[in-house]
Design an enzyme around this catalytic site. Structure first.
Site, PDB file in Angstrom:
ATOM      1  N   GLU A  99      12.470  -9.051   2.047  1.00 22.08           N
ATOM      2  CA  GLU A  99      11.958  -8.109   2.460  1.00 22.08           C
ATOM      3  C   GLU A  99      12.647  -6.768   2.341  1.00 22.08           C
ATOM      4  OE1 GLU A  99       8.965  -8.483   5.556  1.00 22.08           O
ATOM      5  OE2 GLU A  99       9.928  -6.561   6.566  1.00 22.08           O
ATOM      6  N   PRO A 128       0.797  -1.231   0.080  1.00 21.06           N
ATOM      7  CA  PRO A 128      -0.125   0.106   0.043  1.00 21.06           C
ATOM      8  C   PRO A 128       0.744   1.349  -0.131  1.00 21.06           C
ATOM      9  CG  PRO A 128      -0.316  -1.251   1.935  1.00 21.06           C
ATOM     10  CD  PRO A 128       0.333  -2.080   1.165  1.00 21.06           C
ATOM     11  N   ASN A 129       0.235   2.058  -0.774  1.00 20.28           N
ATOM     12  CA  ASN A 129       0.778   3.507  -0.828  1.00 20.28           C
ATOM     13  C   ASN A 129       2.294   3.517  -1.703  1.00 20.28           C
ATOM     14  OD1 ASN A 129      -1.286   4.919   0.615  1.00 20.28           O
ATOM     15  ND2 ASN A 129      -0.385   3.698   2.289  1.00 20.28           N
ATOM     16  N   ALA A 171       2.832  -0.774   4.902  1.00 18.68           N
ATOM     17  CA  ALA A 171       2.458  -0.949   6.661  1.00 18.68           C
ATOM     18  C   ALA A 171       2.034  -2.286   6.880  1.00 18.68           C
ATOM     19  CB  ALA A 171       1.443  -0.006   6.504  1.00 18.68           C
ATOM     20  N   TYR A 202      10.901   8.796   1.428  1.00 17.55           N
ATOM     21  CA  TYR A 202      11.075   7.686   0.384  1.00 17.55           C
ATOM     22  C   TYR A 202      11.869   8.119  -0.732  1.00 17.55           C
ATOM     23  CZ  TYR A 202       7.584   5.961   3.734  1.00 17.55           C
ATOM     24  OH  TYR A 202       7.191   5.578   4.841  1.00 17.55           O
ATOM     25  N   HIS A 223       3.780  -4.502   9.425  1.00 21.18           N
ATOM     26  CA  HIS A 223       3.715  -4.510  11.068  1.00 21.18           C
ATOM     27  C   HIS A 223       2.777  -5.217  11.468  1.00 21.18           C
ATOM     28  CE1 HIS A 223       6.673  -1.582   9.956  1.00 21.18           C
ATOM     29  NE2 HIS A 223       5.932  -0.855   9.255  1.00 21.18           N
ATOM     30  N   ASN A 243       8.159  -5.350  -0.802  1.00 16.33           N
ATOM     31  CA  ASN A 243       7.988  -4.473   0.260  1.00 16.33           C
ATOM     32  C   ASN A 243       6.489  -4.211   0.821  1.00 16.33           C
ATOM     33  OD1 ASN A 243       7.652  -1.934   1.805  1.00 16.33           O
ATOM     34  ND2 ASN A 243       8.916  -0.668   0.676  1.00 16.33           N
ATOM     35  N   ARG A 296       6.619   0.662  13.876  1.00 12.19           N
ATOM     36  CA  ARG A 296       7.335   0.415  12.630  1.00 12.19           C
ATOM     37  C   ARG A 296       8.766  -0.549  12.752  1.00 12.19           C
ATOM     38  NH1 ARG A 296       5.102   3.298   8.493  1.00 12.19           N
ATOM     39  NH2 ARG A 296       4.498   5.534   9.115  1.00 12.19           N
ATOM     40  N   ARG A 350      12.361   5.025  13.106  1.00 14.91           N
ATOM     41  CA  ARG A 350      11.238   5.518  12.926  1.00 14.91           C
ATOM     42  C   ARG A 350      10.113   5.360  13.993  1.00 14.91           C
ATOM     43  NH1 ARG A 350       8.497   5.116   6.848  1.00 14.91           N
ATOM     44  NH2 ARG A 350       7.510   6.716   7.932  1.00 14.91           N
ATOM     45  N   ARG A 406       5.046  12.264  -2.877  1.00 13.64           N
ATOM     46  CA  ARG A 406       4.653  12.655  -1.208  1.00 13.64           C
ATOM     47  C   ARG A 406       6.048  12.247  -0.489  1.00 13.64           C
ATOM     48  NH1 ARG A 406       0.705  13.873  -3.351  1.00 13.64           N
ATOM     49  NH2 ARG A 406      -1.557  13.440  -2.806  1.00 13.64           N
ATOM     50  N   ASP A 429       1.445 -15.663   6.443  1.00 14.88           N
ATOM     51  CA  ASP A 429       1.219 -16.989   6.336  1.00 14.88           C
ATOM     52  C   ASP A 429       1.368 -17.439   4.831  1.00 14.88           C
ATOM     53  OD1 ASP A 429       0.625 -17.733   8.863  1.00 14.88           O
ATOM     54  OD2 ASP A 429      -1.344 -17.258   8.533  1.00 14.88           O
ATOM     55  N   HIS A 454      12.628  -2.494   2.819  1.00 21.70           N
ATOM     56  CA  HIS A 454      11.732  -1.189   3.320  1.00 21.70           C
ATOM     57  C   HIS A 454      13.078  -0.115   2.882  1.00 21.70           C
ATOM     58  CE1 HIS A 454       8.921  -3.260   5.263  1.00 21.70           C
ATOM     59  NE2 HIS A 454      10.055  -3.915   5.887  1.00 21.70           N
ATOM     60  N   ILE A 455      12.435   0.762   2.370  1.00 24.48           N
ATOM     61  CA  ILE A 455      13.053   1.990   1.714  1.00 24.48           C
ATOM     62  C   ILE A 455      13.657   2.810   2.894  1.00 24.48           C
ATOM     63  CG2 ILE A 455      12.944   4.113   0.280  1.00 24.48           C
ATOM     64  CD1 ILE A 455      10.575   2.813  -1.172  1.00 24.48           C
ATOM     65  N   SER A 456      13.070   3.184   3.917  1.00 24.54           N
ATOM     66  CA  SER A 456      13.464   3.883   5.086  1.00 24.54           C
ATOM     67  C   SER A 456      14.006   2.953   6.106  1.00 24.54           C
ATOM     68  CB  SER A 456      12.151   4.451   5.621  1.00 24.54           C
ATOM     69  OG  SER A 456      11.131   3.599   6.221  1.00 24.54           O
TER      70      SER A 456
HETATM   71  O1  CA2 Z   1      10.147   2.040   4.476  1.00 26.88           O
HETATM   72  C1  CA2 Z   1       9.252   1.382   3.786  1.00 26.88           C
HETATM   73  O2  CA2 Z   1       9.770   0.941   2.737  1.00 26.88           O
HETATM   74  C2  CA2 Z   1       8.229   1.173   4.457  1.00 26.88           C
HETATM   75  O3  CA2 Z   1       7.740  -0.198   4.152  1.00 26.88           O
HETATM   76  C3  CA2 Z   1       7.114   2.182   3.671  1.00 26.88           C
HETATM   77  C4  CA2 Z   1       5.762   2.030   4.113  1.00 26.88           C
HETATM   78  C5  CA2 Z   1       5.625   2.199   5.600  1.00 26.88           C
HETATM   79  O4  CA2 Z   1       4.246   1.960   6.307  1.00 26.88           O
HETATM   80  C6  CA2 Z   1       6.660   0.829   6.237  1.00 26.88           C
HETATM   81  O5  CA2 Z   1       6.585   1.329   7.836  1.00 26.88           O
HETATM   82  C7  CA2 Z   1       7.995   1.235   5.904  1.00 26.88           C
HETATM   83  C8  CA2 Z   1       4.819   3.110   3.707  1.00 26.88           C
HETATM   84  C9  CA2 Z   1       4.660   3.372   2.261  1.00 26.88           C
HETATM   85  C10 CA2 Z   1       4.056   4.553   1.859  1.00 26.88           C
HETATM   86  O6  CA2 Z   1       4.819   5.072   0.554  1.00 26.88           O
HETATM   87  C11 CA2 Z   1       4.648   6.328   0.468  1.00 26.88           C
HETATM   88  C12 CA2 Z   1       5.380   6.716  -0.544  1.00 26.88           C
HETATM   89  C13 CA2 Z   1       5.211   8.093  -1.062  1.00 26.88           C
HETATM   90  C14 CA2 Z   1       4.477   8.824  -0.504  1.00 26.88           C
HETATM   91  C15 CA2 Z   1       3.790   8.587   0.554  1.00 26.88           C
HETATM   92  C16 CA2 Z   1       3.788   7.062   0.919  1.00 26.88           C
END
Ligand code: CA2
Length: 150
Positions: free
Chosen positions: A97, A9-10, A76, A22, A79, A73, A110, A106, A17, A86, A99-101
């Protein structure tokens, strides 16, 4: 070698954003880069993104017998999705797996990944490069495998 790059998601909003967290590259640019990177190494990377848990689970199920590895990836869902955990356990396809951040720098919620235990490993905090690093791992494993047979 065929690798599925699965984003949750997202992540379709990459570059639109929160560039401070990110990066400013788009999701489409990331996928184009990963496809080209895989192709340059004689492999294939297919990118799938969904904002829906069930669709991600369907993609994991469908990867069985088709892909040699998954780079995921889960966003969210990382978590709290025991359903994705499963699904990863149910298929015989190794997953890394990404994660960009750096999720450990954080918010507390997370810090925990419920999906990582079903993965070969986890990469976090390297920005979008983490996806390439995960792909490289699978590509290098294939080389090791071939060398050991020849
Ligand atoms: O760091 C990551 O890659 C995360 O998986 C990104 C998830 C976050 O919920 C995880 O805790 C860490 C969120 C992805 C949201 O991606 C966006 C990208 C651009 C703008 C807004 C959200």
């Amino acid at each position: 070698m065929k690798i599925l790059v699965l984003n949750g998601p997202n992540l379709n909003l990459l570059g639109k954003r929160e560039p401070g967290i990110y990066g400013d590259g788009s999701y489409e640019a990331l996928c184009a880069h990963l496809r080209a990177f895989a192709a340059a190494h004689g492999a294939q990377a297919d990118c799938v993104q969904s904002n829906h848990e069930g669709a991600l689970i369907d993609a994991i199920h469908a990867a069985g017998g088709v892909y040699d590895g998954i780079v995921m990836n889960p966003g969210a869902f990382t978590h709290y999705s025991y359903a994705i955990l499963d699904a990863l356990k149910a298929v015989d396809v190794p997953c890394i797996e990404v994660h960009i951040s750096n999720i450990h720098q954080r918010e507390e919620f997370r810090h925990k990944s419920v999906t990582a235990p079903a993965c070969v490993g986890q990469i976090c905090g390297l920005g979008p490069f983490g996806y390439e690093a995960a792909l490289s791992y699978f590509l290098s494993r294939e080389k090791v495998g071939k060398e050991s047979f020849h």
